[in-house]
Design a protein around this motif. Sequence first.
Motif, PDB file in Angstrom:
ATOM      1  N   ALA A 272      15.866  -6.700   2.946  1.00 41.11           N
ATOM      2  CA  ALA A 272      15.055  -5.905   2.004  1.00 41.11           C
ATOM      3  C   ALA A 272      14.479  -4.698   2.733  1.00 41.11           C
ATOM      4  O   ALA A 272      14.237  -4.726   3.935  1.00 41.11           O
ATOM      5  N   TYR A 273      14.278  -3.617   1.994  1.00 43.49           N
ATOM      6  CA  TYR A 273      13.632  -2.440   2.568  1.00 43.49           C
ATOM      7  C   TYR A 273      12.142  -2.723   2.732  1.00 43.49           C
ATOM      8  O   TYR A 273      11.538  -3.428   1.932  1.00 43.49           O
ATOM      9  N   PRO A 274      11.521  -2.131   3.777  1.00 44.89           N
ATOM     10  CA  PRO A 274      10.082  -2.355   3.956  1.00 44.89           C
ATOM     11  C   PRO A 274       9.273  -1.722   2.828  1.00 44.89           C
ATOM     12  O   PRO A 274       9.694  -0.714   2.245  1.00 44.89           O
ATOM     13  N   THR A 275       8.134  -2.309   2.539  1.00 47.41           N
ATOM     14  CA  THR A 275       7.243  -1.790   1.495  1.00 47.41           C
ATOM     15  C   THR A 275       5.818  -1.695   2.022  1.00 47.41           C
ATOM     16  O   THR A 275       5.465  -2.370   2.990  1.00 47.41           O
ATOM     17  N   SER A 276       5.039  -0.851   1.380  1.00 47.54           N
ATOM     18  CA  SER A 276       3.616  -0.709   1.699  1.00 47.54           C
ATOM     19  C   SER A 276       2.851  -0.565   0.395  1.00 47.54           C
ATOM     20  O   SER A 276       3.215   0.263  -0.445  1.00 47.54           O
ATOM     21  N   PRO A 277       1.776  -1.324   0.218  1.00 49.88           N
ATOM     22  CA  PRO A 277       0.933  -1.099  -0.966  1.00 49.88           C
ATOM     23  C   PRO A 277       0.107   0.171  -0.761  1.00 49.88           C
ATOM     24  O   PRO A 277      -0.205   0.540   0.370  1.00 49.88           O
ATOM     25  N   PHE A 278      -0.216   0.863  -1.868  1.00 52.25           N
ATOM     26  CA  PHE A 278      -1.116   2.009  -1.772  1.00 52.25           C
ATOM     27  C   PHE A 278      -2.194   1.920  -2.841  1.00 52.25           C
ATOM     28  O   PHE A 278      -1.990   1.325  -3.897  1.00 52.25           O
ATOM     29  N   TYR A 279      -3.346   2.504  -2.526  1.00 53.28           N
ATOM     30  CA  TYR A 279      -4.468   2.585  -3.464  1.00 53.28           C
ATOM     31  C   TYR A 279      -5.305   3.798  -3.077  1.00 53.28           C
ATOM     32  O   TYR A 279      -5.722   3.923  -1.928  1.00 53.28           O
ATOM     33  N   VAL A 280      -5.516   4.694  -4.027  1.00 49.32           N
ATOM     34  CA  VAL A 280      -6.356   5.881  -3.814  1.00 49.32           C
ATOM     35  C   VAL A 280      -7.229   6.045  -5.046  1.00 49.32           C
ATOM     36  O   VAL A 280      -6.736   5.951  -6.180  1.00 49.32           O
ATOM     37  N   ASP A 281      -8.545   6.266  -4.835  1.00 50.71           N
ATOM     38  CA  ASP A 281      -9.430   6.514  -5.972  1.00 50.71           C
ATOM     39  C   ASP A 281     -10.123   7.864  -5.793  1.00 50.71           C
ATOM     40  O   ASP A 281     -10.049   8.474  -4.734  1.00 50.71           O
ATOM     41  N   ASP A 282     -10.777   8.316  -6.835  1.00 47.63           N
ATOM     42  CA  ASP A 282     -11.431   9.634  -6.811  1.00 47.63           C
ATOM     43  C   ASP A 282     -12.947   9.531  -6.646  1.00 47.63           C
ATOM     44  O   ASP A 282     -13.665  10.456  -6.972  1.00 47.63           O
ATOM     45  N   TYR A 283     -13.425   8.400  -6.145  1.00 46.86           N
ATOM     46  CA  TYR A 283     -14.859   8.119  -5.965  1.00 46.86           C
ATOM     47  C   TYR A 283     -15.583   7.930  -7.296  1.00 46.86           C
ATOM     48  O   TYR A 283     -16.790   7.762  -7.326  1.00 46.86           O
ATOM     49  N   ALA A 284     -14.875   7.989  -8.390  1.00 43.96           N
ATOM     50  CA  ALA A 284     -15.481   7.804  -9.714  1.00 43.96           C
ATOM     51  C   ALA A 284     -14.722   6.673 -10.410  1.00 43.96           C
ATOM     52  O   ALA A 284     -14.764   5.544  -9.957  1.00 43.96           O
ATOM     53  N   ALA A 285     -13.994   6.974 -11.449  1.00 42.18           N
ATOM     54  CA  ALA A 285     -13.332   5.920 -12.215  1.00 42.18           C
ATOM     55  C   ALA A 285     -11.810   6.032 -12.228  1.00 42.18           C
ATOM     56  O   ALA A 285     -11.138   5.145 -12.732  1.00 42.18           O
ATOM     57  N   SER A 286     -11.246   7.095 -11.671  1.00 42.97           N
ATOM     58  CA  SER A 286      -9.789   7.253 -11.654  1.00 42.97           C
ATOM     59  C   SER A 286      -9.215   6.698 -10.358  1.00 42.97           C
ATOM     60  O   SER A 286      -9.835   6.791  -9.300  1.00 42.97           O
ATOM     61  N   TYR A 287      -8.009   6.139 -10.445  1.00 49.71           N
ATOM     62  CA  TYR A 287      -7.353   5.606  -9.260  1.00 49.71           C
ATOM     63  C   TYR A 287      -5.849   5.511  -9.488  1.00 49.71           C
ATOM     64  O   TYR A 287      -5.373   5.493 -10.620  1.00 49.71           O
ATOM     65  N   ALA A 288      -5.125   5.458  -8.379  1.00 49.77           N
ATOM     66  CA  ALA A 288      -3.681   5.246  -8.387  1.00 49.77           C
ATOM     67  C   ALA A 288      -3.379   4.112  -7.427  1.00 49.77           C
ATOM     68  O   ALA A 288      -3.978   4.020  -6.355  1.00 49.77           O
ATOM     69  N   TYR A 289      -2.475   3.231  -7.824  1.00 54.57           N
ATOM     70  CA  TYR A 289      -2.104   2.119  -6.956  1.00 54.57           C
ATOM     71  C   TYR A 289      -0.656   1.757  -7.203  1.00 54.57           C
ATOM     72  O   TYR A 289      -0.066   2.126  -8.225  1.00 54.57           O
ATOM     73  N   GLY A 290      -0.075   1.043  -6.241  1.00 57.12           N
ATOM     74  CA  GLY A 290       1.298   0.590  -6.399  1.00 57.12           C
ATOM     75  C   GLY A 290       1.934   0.263  -5.071  1.00 57.12           C
ATOM     76  O   GLY A 290       1.253  -0.114  -4.120  1.00 57.12           O
ATOM     77  N   THR A 291       3.249   0.464  -5.011  1.00 54.03           N
ATOM     78  CA  THR A 291       4.034   0.121  -3.836  1.00 54.03           C
ATOM     79  C   THR A 291       4.932   1.279  -3.444  1.00 54.03           C
ATOM     80  O   THR A 291       5.574   1.894  -4.301  1.00 54.03           O
ATOM     81  N   LEU A 292       4.965   1.561  -2.141  1.00 55.38           N
ATOM     82  CA  LEU A 292       5.916   2.503  -1.567  1.00 55.38           C
ATOM     83  C   LEU A 292       7.055   1.684  -0.965  1.00 55.38           C
ATOM     84  O   LEU A 292       6.805   0.725  -0.230  1.00 55.38           O
ATOM     85  N   THR A 293       8.295   2.048  -1.273  1.00 57.15           N
ATOM     86  CA  THR A 293       9.462   1.390  -0.699  1.00 57.15           C
ATOM     87  C   THR A 293      10.162   2.396   0.197  1.00 57.15           C
ATOM     88  O   THR A 293      10.549   3.476  -0.250  1.00 57.15           O
ATOM     89  N   TRP A 294      10.330   2.035   1.465  1.00 60.48           N
ATOM     90  CA  TRP A 294      10.827   2.941   2.498  1.00 60.48           C
ATOM     91  C   TRP A 294      12.338   2.813   2.619  1.00 60.48           C
ATOM     92  O   TRP A 294      12.832   1.900   3.268  1.00 60.48           O
ATOM     93  N   TYR A 295      13.067   3.742   2.013  1.00 62.75           N
ATOM     94  CA  TYR A 295      14.523   3.771   2.120  1.00 62.75           C
ATOM     95  C   TYR A 295      14.923   4.657   3.303  1.00 62.75           C
ATOM     96  O   TYR A 295      14.066   5.279   3.944  1.00 62.75           O
ATOM     97  N   ASN A 296      16.218   4.738   3.577  1.00 61.65           N
ATOM     98  CA  ASN A 296      16.685   5.493   4.735  1.00 61.65           C
ATOM     99  C   ASN A 296      16.477   7.002   4.598  1.00 61.65           C
ATOM    100  O   ASN A 296      16.233   7.686   5.591  1.00 61.65           O
ATOM    101  N   ARG A 297      16.554   7.548   3.404  1.00 61.15           N
ATOM    102  CA  ARG A 297      16.399   8.995   3.230  1.00 61.15           C
ATOM    103  C   ARG A 297      15.513   9.357   2.041  1.00 61.15           C
ATOM    104  O   ARG A 297      15.584  10.460   1.506  1.00 61.15           O
ATOM    105  N   SER A 298      14.662   8.416   1.638  1.00 62.38           N
ATOM    106  CA  SER A 298      13.700   8.669   0.565  1.00 62.38           C
ATOM    107  C   SER A 298      12.642   7.574   0.581  1.00 62.38           C
ATOM    108  O   SER A 298      12.775   6.592   1.305  1.00 62.38           O
ATOM    109  N   VAL A 299      11.611   7.783  -0.218  1.00 61.90           N
ATOM    110  CA  VAL A 299      10.569   6.767  -0.382  1.00 61.90           C
ATOM    111  C   VAL A 299      10.404   6.540  -1.885  1.00 61.90           C
ATOM    112  O   VAL A 299      10.154   7.484  -2.637  1.00 61.90           O
TER     113      VAL A 299
END
Length: 135
Positions: A31-58
């Motif tokens: 399997a390709y390696p993965t990393s979880p991500f989470y970023v918020d705006d210090y208020a109520a908005s946020y983005a989260y999910g998974t990054l999958t590290w392929y050989n020539r893209s993410v």
Amino acid sequence: MKTHLAAAVGSVVLTAGTLLGAPAAGAQTAAYPTSPFYVDDYAASYAYGTLTWYNRSVGVDGTLQAVGCRRVWFGAYGASDKLLGTRSTSTQCNTTYPLKTGIPADVTGGATYVIVCIDDHNAQPIKCERYDRRP
């Protein structure tokens, strides 16, 4: 005696046939390696999910929860801190928006790290986080 011998031979033939028909254990792809991500705006908005590290893209698979108007920006960087590719959403207001994209990283080995930013409606970064590729 003959029935026991016939049963034993039949069992050996059945077992051998099953083993010969099974795929080799080493034939599976890793399997390709993965990393979880989470970023918020210090208020109520946020983005989260998974990054999958392929050989020539993410690959990106996640969600933006926008309160007010927000967008998400992704930048893939190489080993020499060179920007390899970017992707961003359009501005999203008061909604839950799916994040499903690929960030180009067309160098041998792909990206070393990704920066994920939550931006305001003018595409100005509010908060950014760095996520390193892990083996």
